[in-house]
Design a protein around this motif. Structure first.
Motif, PDB file in Angstrom:
ATOM      1  N   PHE A  36       1.771   9.522  -5.958  1.00 18.67           N
ATOM      2  CA  PHE A  36       2.228  10.641  -5.654  1.00 18.67           C
ATOM      3  C   PHE A  36       3.257  11.369  -6.611  1.00 18.67           C
ATOM      4  O   PHE A  36       3.263  12.426  -7.260  1.00 18.67           O
ATOM      5  N   CYS A  37       4.044  10.328  -6.822  1.00 15.70           N
ATOM      6  CA  CYS A  37       5.170  10.810  -7.841  1.00 15.70           C
ATOM      7  C   CYS A  37       4.735  10.973  -9.288  1.00 15.70           C
ATOM      8  O   CYS A  37       5.009  11.820  -9.615  1.00 15.70           O
ATOM      9  N   SER A  38       3.617  10.070  -9.717  1.00 15.03           N
ATOM     10  CA  SER A  38       2.866  10.376 -10.943  1.00 15.03           C
ATOM     11  C   SER A  38       2.335  11.783 -11.103  1.00 15.03           C
ATOM     12  O   SER A  38       2.573  12.398 -12.253  1.00 15.03           O
ATOM     13  N   VAL A  39       1.464  12.139 -10.030  1.00 15.80           N
ATOM     14  CA  VAL A  39       0.999  13.361 -10.036  1.00 15.80           C
ATOM     15  C   VAL A  39       2.048  14.388  -9.740  1.00 15.80           C
ATOM     16  O   VAL A  39       1.656  15.614 -10.630  1.00 15.80           O
ATOM     17  N   TYR A  40       3.016  14.375  -9.262  1.00 18.46           N
ATOM     18  CA  TYR A  40       3.985  15.531  -8.931  1.00 18.46           C
ATOM     19  C   TYR A  40       4.554  15.640 -10.280  1.00 18.46           C
ATOM     20  O   TYR A  40       4.917  16.817 -10.755  1.00 18.46           O
ATOM     21  N   ASN A  41       5.182  14.499 -10.946  1.00 19.71           N
ATOM     22  CA  ASN A  41       5.744  14.649 -12.157  1.00 19.71           C
ATOM     23  C   ASN A  41       4.807  15.277 -13.331  1.00 19.71           C
ATOM     24  O   ASN A  41       5.395  15.804 -14.274  1.00 19.71           O
ATOM     25  N   TYR A  42       3.562  14.993 -13.237  1.00 23.13           N
ATOM     26  CA  TYR A  42       2.706  15.621 -14.212  1.00 23.13           C
ATOM     27  C   TYR A  42       2.549  16.901 -13.906  1.00 23.13           C
ATOM     28  O   TYR A  42       2.685  17.793 -14.999  1.00 23.13           O
ATOM     29  N   ALA A  43       2.605  17.597 -12.891  1.00 20.61           N
ATOM     30  CA  ALA A  43       2.347  18.581 -12.399  1.00 20.61           C
ATOM     31  C   ALA A  43       3.841  19.479 -12.884  1.00 20.61           C
ATOM     32  O   ALA A  43       3.608  20.781 -13.211  1.00 20.61           O
ATOM     33  N   LEU A  44       4.747  19.004 -12.704  1.00 18.59           N
ATOM     34  CA  LEU A  44       6.255  19.523 -13.111  1.00 18.59           C
ATOM     35  C   LEU A  44       6.125  19.739 -14.730  1.00 18.59           C
ATOM     36  O   LEU A  44       6.711  20.831 -15.125  1.00 18.59           O
ATOM     37  N   ALA A  45       5.544  18.747 -15.321  1.00 17.70           N
ATOM     38  CA  ALA A  45       5.614  18.774 -17.006  1.00 17.70           C
ATOM     39  C   ALA A  45       4.361  19.767 -17.303  1.00 17.70           C
ATOM     40  O   ALA A  45       4.884  20.422 -18.223  1.00 17.70           O
ATOM     41  N   GLU A  46       3.508  19.695 -16.859  1.00 20.52           N
ATOM     42  CA  GLU A  46       2.342  20.409 -17.149  1.00 20.52           C
ATOM     43  C   GLU A  46       2.447  21.956 -16.927  1.00 20.52           C
ATOM     44  O   GLU A  46       1.995  22.849 -17.958  1.00 20.52           O
ATOM     45  N   TYR A  47       3.011  22.381 -15.808  1.00 12.99           N
ATOM     46  CA  TYR A  47       2.888  23.701 -15.133  1.00 12.99           C
ATOM     47  C   TYR A  47       4.362  24.115 -15.325  1.00 12.99           C
ATOM     48  O   TYR A  47       5.338  24.241 -14.309  1.00 12.99           O
ATOM     49  N   GLU A  48       4.956  24.166 -16.471  1.00 17.10           N
ATOM     50  CA  GLU A  48       6.394  24.752 -16.411  1.00 17.10           C
ATOM     51  C   GLU A  48       6.701  25.821 -15.707  1.00 17.10           C
ATOM     52  O   GLU A  48       8.107  26.186 -15.026  1.00 17.10           O
ATOM     53  N   LYS A  49       5.836  26.732 -15.447  1.00 19.56           N
ATOM     54  CA  LYS A  49       6.236  27.902 -14.920  1.00 19.56           C
ATOM     55  C   LYS A  49       6.099  27.858 -13.361  1.00 19.56           C
ATOM     56  O   LYS A  49       6.779  28.813 -12.581  1.00 19.56           O
ATOM     57  N   MET A  80       0.806  -1.168  -0.072  1.00 23.76           N
ATOM     58  CA  MET A  80       0.115   0.083  -0.058  1.00 23.76           C
ATOM     59  C   MET A  80       0.918   1.132  -0.058  1.00 23.76           C
ATOM     60  O   MET A  80       0.770   2.161  -0.508  1.00 23.76           O
ATOM     61  N   ALA A  81       2.113   1.181   0.689  1.00 29.11           N
ATOM     62  CA  ALA A  81       2.751   2.290   0.864  1.00 29.11           C
ATOM     63  C   ALA A  81       3.380   2.689  -0.569  1.00 29.11           C
ATOM     64  O   ALA A  81       3.484   3.588  -0.918  1.00 29.11           O
ATOM     65  N   ASN A  82       4.095   1.694  -1.121  1.00 32.48           N
ATOM     66  CA  ASN A  82       4.612   1.462  -2.609  1.00 32.48           C
ATOM     67  C   ASN A  82       3.548   2.279  -3.376  1.00 32.48           C
ATOM     68  O   ASN A  82       3.899   3.139  -4.437  1.00 32.48           O
ATOM     69  N   ASP A  83       2.244   1.788  -3.382  1.00 35.32           N
ATOM     70  CA  ASP A  83       1.129   2.302  -4.257  1.00 35.32           C
ATOM     71  C   ASP A  83       1.225   3.964  -4.066  1.00 35.32           C
ATOM     72  O   ASP A  83       0.917   4.724  -5.034  1.00 35.32           O
ATOM     73  N   THR A  84       0.996   4.261  -2.798  1.00 29.67           N
ATOM     74  CA  THR A  84       0.935   5.663  -2.596  1.00 29.67           C
ATOM     75  C   THR A  84       1.977   6.468  -2.987  1.00 29.67           C
ATOM     76  O   THR A  84       1.790   7.560  -3.597  1.00 29.67           O
ATOM     77  N   LEU A  85       3.119   6.125  -2.814  1.00 31.50           N
ATOM     78  CA  LEU A  85       4.379   6.779  -3.432  1.00 31.50           C
ATOM     79  C   LEU A  85       4.238   6.799  -4.876  1.00 31.50           C
ATOM     80  O   LEU A  85       4.785   7.711  -5.665  1.00 31.50           O
ATOM     81  N   ARG A  86       4.142   5.777  -5.651  1.00 27.14           N
ATOM     82  CA  ARG A  86       4.037   5.713  -7.027  1.00 27.14           C
ATOM     83  C   ARG A  86       2.899   6.734  -7.480  1.00 27.14           C
ATOM     84  O   ARG A  86       2.885   7.576  -8.454  1.00 27.14           O
TER      85      ARG A  86
END
Length: 150
Positions: free
Chosen positions: A9-22, A1-7
């Motif tokens: 979170f990481c996906s959402v965070y990386n999406y935000a980094l790519a989508e919102y460059e500013k 469960m912890a690994n799923d949560t980390l995965r």
């Protein structure tokens, strides 16, 4: 469960980094945990890693119906529930008709001699179900993880 949560979170965070460059976001904080994630006790897909060990466990099952269910699953790739819900009316001379499955799309599975041997061994046990009445109490000790244990 912890690994799923980390995965997740990481996906959402990386999406935000790519989508919102500013946006001024630091590198994903899960980077600090690289190589330190939890060891998962159950593999999600229930893949058989040691076929000889699995076969030995299946052969040791007391219930011959359970042995046949697991063997059919191995030979056909059917899920345990798909095999357990198999009705005699769905066993055709050259194929199985699988009506209820995970994808909700019925399909035909061609039968080989090995499949027929497993299915034929169950004839006369029940009028409607190929693997009844034992399928409700299947033993998960042969390598198929129980969904309840996840």
């Amino acid at each position: 469960m912890a690994n799923d949560t980390l995965r997740a979170f990481c996906s959402v965070y990386n999406y935000a980094l790519a989508e919102y460059e500013k946006a001024v976001l630091p590198v994903c904080p899960t980077i600090a945990l690289r190589g330190k994630w939890f060891t998962e006790a159950n593999e999600r897909n229930g893949a058989i890693r040691d076929l000889a060990k699995w076969k030995k466990a299946v052969d040791a099952l007391d219930n011959p119906t359970h042995r046949q269910i697991y063997l059919l699953c191995l030979l056909t790739g059917l899920r345990k529930t798909e095999a357990c819900r198999l009705e005699w009316s769905r066993v055709l001379p050259d194929r199985l008709f699988i009506r209820e499955n995970k994808s909700n799309r019925p399909f035909h599975l061609p039968l080989l001699d090995e499949h027929r041997a497993v299915i034929e061994s169950m004839k006369g046990m029940h009028k409607q179900w190929v693997f009844a009445p034992h399928w409700k109490q299947l033993d998960s000790s042969a390598g198929f993880p129980s969904r309840r244990s996840r």
